[in-house]
Design a protein around this motif. Sequence first.
Motif, PDB file in Angstrom:
ATOM      1  N   GLY A  44      21.309  -3.549 -16.820  1.00 46.29           N
ATOM      2  CA  GLY A  44      20.757  -4.892 -16.953  1.00 46.29           C
ATOM      3  C   GLY A  44      21.795  -5.975 -16.695  1.00 46.29           C
ATOM      4  O   GLY A  44      22.980  -5.794 -16.959  1.00 46.29           O
ATOM      5  N   GLY A  45      21.322  -7.092 -16.147  1.00 47.64           N
ATOM      6  CA  GLY A  45      22.215  -8.233 -15.932  1.00 47.64           C
ATOM      7  C   GLY A  45      23.041  -8.142 -14.671  1.00 47.64           C
ATOM      8  O   GLY A  45      23.810  -9.041 -14.355  1.00 47.64           O
ATOM      9  N   LYS A  46      22.902  -7.049 -13.949  1.00 47.43           N
ATOM     10  CA  LYS A  46      23.706  -6.904 -12.728  1.00 47.43           C
ATOM     11  C   LYS A  46      22.829  -6.764 -11.494  1.00 47.43           C
ATOM     12  O   LYS A  46      23.201  -6.125 -10.527  1.00 47.43           O
ATOM     13  CB  LYS A  46      24.635  -5.696 -12.858  1.00 47.43           C
ATOM     14  CG  LYS A  46      25.712  -5.905 -13.904  1.00 47.43           C
ATOM     15  CD  LYS A  46      26.638  -4.716 -13.985  1.00 47.43           C
ATOM     16  CE  LYS A  46      27.641  -4.892 -15.120  1.00 47.43           C
ATOM     17  NZ  LYS A  46      27.767  -3.715 -15.951  1.00 47.43           N
ATOM     18  N   ASP A  70      18.431  -2.395 -10.762  1.00 47.18           N
ATOM     19  CA  ASP A  70      18.244  -0.939 -10.685  1.00 47.18           C
ATOM     20  C   ASP A  70      16.956  -0.576  -9.941  1.00 47.18           C
ATOM     21  O   ASP A  70      16.224   0.340 -10.341  1.00 47.18           O
ATOM     22  CB  ASP A  70      18.185  -0.327 -12.095  1.00 47.18           C
ATOM     23  CG  ASP A  70      19.513  -0.441 -12.817  1.00 47.18           C
ATOM     24  OD1 ASP A  70      20.535  -0.625 -12.128  1.00 47.18           O
ATOM     25  OD2 ASP A  70      19.519  -0.366 -14.048  1.00 47.18           O
ATOM     26  N   GLY A  71      16.646  -1.318  -8.906  1.00 44.96           N
ATOM     27  CA  GLY A  71      15.499  -0.981  -8.073  1.00 44.96           C
ATOM     28  C   GLY A  71      14.163  -1.487  -8.595  1.00 44.96           C
ATOM     29  O   GLY A  71      13.148  -1.296  -7.940  1.00 44.96           O
ATOM     30  N   VAL A  72      14.135  -2.116  -9.758  1.00 44.02           N
ATOM     31  CA  VAL A  72      12.861  -2.655 -10.235  1.00 44.02           C
ATOM     32  C   VAL A  72      12.934  -4.173 -10.339  1.00 44.02           C
ATOM     33  O   VAL A  72      13.985  -4.748 -10.606  1.00 44.02           O
ATOM     34  CB  VAL A  72      12.402  -2.040 -11.585  1.00 44.02           C
ATOM     35  CG1 VAL A  72      12.263  -0.549 -11.475  1.00 44.02           C
ATOM     36  CG2 VAL A  72      13.334  -2.431 -12.701  1.00 44.02           C
ATOM     37  N   VAL A  73      11.780  -4.797 -10.095  1.00 41.89           N
ATOM     38  CA  VAL A  73      11.704  -6.251 -10.115  1.00 41.89           C
ATOM     39  C   VAL A  73      11.445  -6.683 -11.545  1.00 41.89           C
ATOM     40  O   VAL A  73      10.417  -6.356 -12.122  1.00 41.89           O
ATOM     41  CB  VAL A  73      10.548  -6.739  -9.215  1.00 41.89           C
ATOM     42  CG1 VAL A  73      10.564  -8.251  -9.132  1.00 41.89           C
ATOM     43  CG2 VAL A  73      10.649  -6.109  -7.848  1.00 41.89           C
ATOM     44  N   VAL A  74      12.382  -7.415 -12.110  1.00 40.70           N
ATOM     45  CA  VAL A  74      12.218  -7.754 -13.521  1.00 40.70           C
ATOM     46  C   VAL A  74      11.773  -9.195 -13.742  1.00 40.70           C
ATOM     47  O   VAL A  74      11.197  -9.512 -14.766  1.00 40.70           O
ATOM     48  CB  VAL A  74      13.484  -7.460 -14.349  1.00 40.70           C
ATOM     49  CG1 VAL A  74      13.710  -5.969 -14.417  1.00 40.70           C
ATOM     50  CG2 VAL A  74      14.696  -8.158 -13.777  1.00 40.70           C
ATOM     51  N   ARG A  75      12.032 -10.084 -12.801  1.00 44.18           N
ATOM     52  CA  ARG A  75      11.452 -11.420 -12.945  1.00 44.18           C
ATOM     53  C   ARG A  75      11.416 -12.133 -11.612  1.00 44.18           C
ATOM     54  O   ARG A  75      11.975 -11.670 -10.625  1.00 44.18           O
ATOM     55  CB  ARG A  75      12.165 -12.248 -14.011  1.00 44.18           C
ATOM     56  CG  ARG A  75      13.613 -12.590 -13.732  1.00 44.18           C
ATOM     57  CD  ARG A  75      14.111 -13.559 -14.814  1.00 44.18           C
ATOM     58  NE  ARG A  75      15.488 -13.937 -14.580  1.00 44.18           N
ATOM     59  CZ  ARG A  75      16.535 -13.250 -15.031  1.00 44.18           C
ATOM     60  NH1 ARG A  75      16.337 -12.137 -15.716  1.00 44.18           N
ATOM     61  NH2 ARG A  75      17.766 -13.649 -14.782  1.00 44.18           N
ATOM     62  N   MET A  76      10.729 -13.278 -11.603  1.00 43.57           N
ATOM     63  CA  MET A  76      10.518 -14.028 -10.371  1.00 43.57           C
ATOM     64  C   MET A  76      11.229 -15.372 -10.450  1.00 43.57           C
ATOM     65  O   MET A  76      11.377 -15.953 -11.516  1.00 43.57           O
ATOM     66  CB  MET A  76       9.020 -14.285 -10.147  1.00 43.57           C
ATOM     67  CG  MET A  76       8.178 -13.048  -9.993  1.00 43.57           C
ATOM     68  SD  MET A  76       8.573 -12.100  -8.522  1.00 43.57           S
ATOM     69  CE  MET A  76       8.129 -13.272  -7.234  1.00 43.57           C
ATOM     70  N   GLY A  77      11.640 -15.848  -9.297  1.00 43.63           N
ATOM     71  CA  GLY A  77      12.250 -17.168  -9.220  1.00 43.63           C
ATOM     72  C   GLY A  77      11.682 -17.917  -8.035  1.00 43.63           C
ATOM     73  O   GLY A  77      10.820 -17.415  -7.315  1.00 43.63           O
TER      74      GLY A  77
END
Lengths: 893, 252
Positions: A44-46, A70-77
């Motif tokens: 996380g965080g990287k 790590d290959g998963v989309v965790v949030r949108m910007g």
Amino acid sequence: MTVETTVTSKSSIEAWAAAVRNAGGIGYGLRKEPRSKSLLGPGGGKGKWIPADCWPDCGSKGFNKAYVEDGVVVRMGTDDAIEDSWNTPQLRACARGQSLRMWLLGADRLKYPMIRKNWEPGGGKKELRGKDEWVRISWDEALDILANELKRVKESYGNESILAPWIGTITARALGAYGGFTDQWGGHSTGSWLPAHFFTGFGYPNWNDRFDMVETKLFLMWGTNPVWSQAGLPAYTYHQAKKNGARFVAVDPFYNPTYEMLTDEWLPVRPGTDQAMILGMIHTLLVEDDPETNPLIDWDFLNRCTVGFDRDHVPEEADPDDNLMDYVLGNNDGMPRDAEWASKICGLPPERIKWLARLIAKEEHVAICTSGGVARANNADTLPQAFLALAAMTGHLGKPHSQLGVHHHFGTNGGPQLVQGQNSRSYVNSHLRAEPVLNPLAENQLAGGFILLPTKGCVNINQIHTCVLEGKYRGVDGNDVPLDVRMIYHAHGSRVNQLPNTLEAIEAHRKVEFVVTQNMFMNPDAIYSDLVLPVTSRWERDGNVCIGYREQLLWHSKIMEPYFECKDDLWIGVELCKRLGIDPKIVEPWPWKQEIFNQVADAKVMGDDGKTLEPLVTITEDDLKEFDVEGEPQQGRITVKEFKEKGIYHIPREAGDNHGFVFLKDFRDDPEANPLQTQSGKLEIHCQRLANMVNTLGWDKIRPIPTYEPPVEGYEATFSDYENGVKGEYPLQLYNIHMPRRAHGFFDNATVMRELFPHEFIMNPIDAEPRNIKSGDTVLVRSQWGKVIRTVWVTPLVMPGVTILGQGSRVDLDEETGIDMGGCANVLKGSQPTGGGHIGWNTVIIEVEKWTGAALRSDVETAHVIPLSPNPPLEDELVRAVRQPVRQREQVG
Amino acid sequence: MSVCCSPAEPILFGRKQILGDNTGMEKRRGKNMDWVVQFEGQMVVCGLLAKALYGMPDRDWLNGLLQDRIFDTIPLGRTLPELTTARELLSGWADIESNGIDDATFINLRDDYTRLFVGPGELPAPPWESVYTNKDRAVFQRETVSVKNWYLRFDLVLASEYNEPADHIGLEFGFLAHLAELTIAASDIRDGAEVKRLIHAQRGFLSQHLLKWAPRWADDVANNARTDFYRGLGWLARGTVMEASSFFDTEA
């Protein structure tokens, strides 16, 4: 306490061990990977931000990016790399864009090729489509079935029997090369504006540059709601104008959020009656105008630049009676179309009609901003000419700070593109530099392209499902053409749900021998299919290049690996080619990665002089090696790496730069030197070609000038006796708007969007009260075409006599009652074409009553991802027993 | 029509005797009955759940189970009510199908599996952890990465050639079976530190993952399955997780 203890027998454990052994050992589905430690993600965080495409065709554009860890989309910007300013506004994402992550990673996406359980060559219990179970199959099996069905149908019935309505230009390349297919013609969003753009000289896009627009003093917002339908820069530009002191007036049956933000006045007008109101305004100006004492009409522009307004300016060879002025004044039939006449139809008091006419005639700078919505009405074929006449006679065409702006597609910002790249808002696009593949059955139009006007071999969009059931469709010469549809091919679209008369569509799908759908989701096309092929989203492909509005160019990259067994349309097309004996290079002439690089290399930006296009990116030999593509080095404004990383380029703007634009200004200044592409070279209020098209198709007869005819299923049809005001069986009008939850059918299945934005039936208290309906009640809405159940929102924001059901919600048919529980507006809409074959979504008549049957499940509950059950359905005692620590239980035992 | 599923690639751990050599099993049992029985039970039950839940029903394999009458008992040391229910459902099913699975039965099983776990569209019991534990109820989430990393730390990856989430219920049970197997092996060679590490890992994986969702998922299976086989597997999954978490004194 019911806990019991058993002693495990030796034979038991050995039998179980044997079972696991026979399964291939422990850890079924996993395998040893000696290098596994090196595969551990950074954690996380990287993660990193990657520009992420949003392609559903709302007609607007926001910039999205995805944070991938790590290959998963965790949030949108969104677009936050530049300082936000009026000169260079950020291209911010809307709520829909921000929900892409939840939508594309929803558990309801199609994961594997599936075949309907009872399907067999020839159909196999066709009536079970939509009800049958599904069987998972391999890609090889799926593609073999598809290729065999294509061969079988082609050989037995001919290519015409393959109906593939608007499937995009990838799969269609394979089908085009295979001898072609029956396609559709007609536009969806633009209503009757579409032929008008072609024939009247009033083209598209038709807005002034936004720097010009914000100086406008008065905005007439006519049937448009970009805050919901095309969120993003359109509303921002209006807001700037408001800050500059502009006045806004709304004309619409519904006081929508755009008007809430902007307007000072709301003039409620019934759906499908805008033309009557415009004619009433024109009448007002004609009778009140006096060039000396009260100049209201821009006669100079009318006389120089238009044809058909008055008797002296009808085209040569035309009937001189076919002029707007004589029609409006009633000079030939004794029936003046005055404000009083208009008022009875449109519902606005005559004084308000006159007030509005005077207001826009006297104001020097007016922008009339409207949409396809007003023109999505039956028999609205000449409405665009009425708008043109109004804008022309009030002096608001071809002048700075004045305009008639139609459609918010590509923003409220007109003029030559300042960045050039693909206009790729649609789901499927193909190789730009490739040799075009034509559809030999569609007058050699681009296979799978968007065919807009009547074309031989193509079926009007209204008749896509009728033609299957009736075995014929209306030909371009007005004669019916026999057609024996045996197979329907769907890709990327949503025909069952998004074309009129969804129940008819379902019936049609249960008639043919084979239906295939390639899609990301189990949309209604897929539900009523035999074979479904799961396709990747653009997030799982090697990127995409497209324009934003006039000033932004976007480059999106691959965000994630394909979801489960999804394959992209190119791969499917290639595999199909192999099975059909077609050269796969026809579908994929070069890899997509190379294609995207080509598009980036080809991307152009406008020079500061406003005339010269120059390359956007600099490319070096090292770049070509690093990107592993072929190409030539070139010099541009930014490096290719910078563009790739940022994903967006904004062209710098400022007031007074060389990029300003006023639509039709050259024409207004000198119409002879700058003729329009019309028969007369002028703006055609009298448009013979448009009338010819409509009259040849033969669904209706129209005059070449804008006249008002009571539309099929319009306001007049809500009466059994219109003259005496006696209401009929369907006394209410239905207005079919775009909702914030979705863009057409896209996003509707995202749980988060269902939680955020309701999909309610909307009606006025004056109509609700006598029916004993209150906000939050469930109602049954019925038309002659079908029935829908919805929760109701009772509000004075919609005018009396008019109700609203937004478009795009998925049909969820209760097979026993025939009632749609999903709120699909097309269940209520008939598919009878009128005029030029546009779709009259805003002319539907209905009745509504309180629903007394079983409660309607909320849309959130019926979202295709299961909601969490809060408590396991176990008895409390059992739960406690199970949760006791093992030592206590041993004592019990 | 044949049914495709991910290839069964056995993990060849080099300690095959644990499964393959029954005399070894007996020997161990003599030394530390309770201890070994617990891990053997976990190993074989989780191992079976992995095969039964991760892929489409495998007719030959199921016929083997019927032949061996394996559902007459469930080899877990202490039997919970869930396990009793599971045994009743599964052995009842096995009694009816004792002559082997005929075409109609197989199609019923296949359809049940498809409807519950494959789709298309709405799934009554989505077999992925993140759908139950992630706030967005989506797949390929942080929870998925966490599970994948658990596998990686024990030198395992998904065998599938496609991009699938690592947190499939069947894969998680397979992983738990693997950890039990490693524990037995470490115990065999009296490697106390390794046993301790493995117990710690099982406690961690259960509390961070399986226990957080498998009971609710199992309820969805039990409530929505049409066949006693999958209904029984739902109860078996629930009972196995509860049993293991009790043994390891674990809470979600």
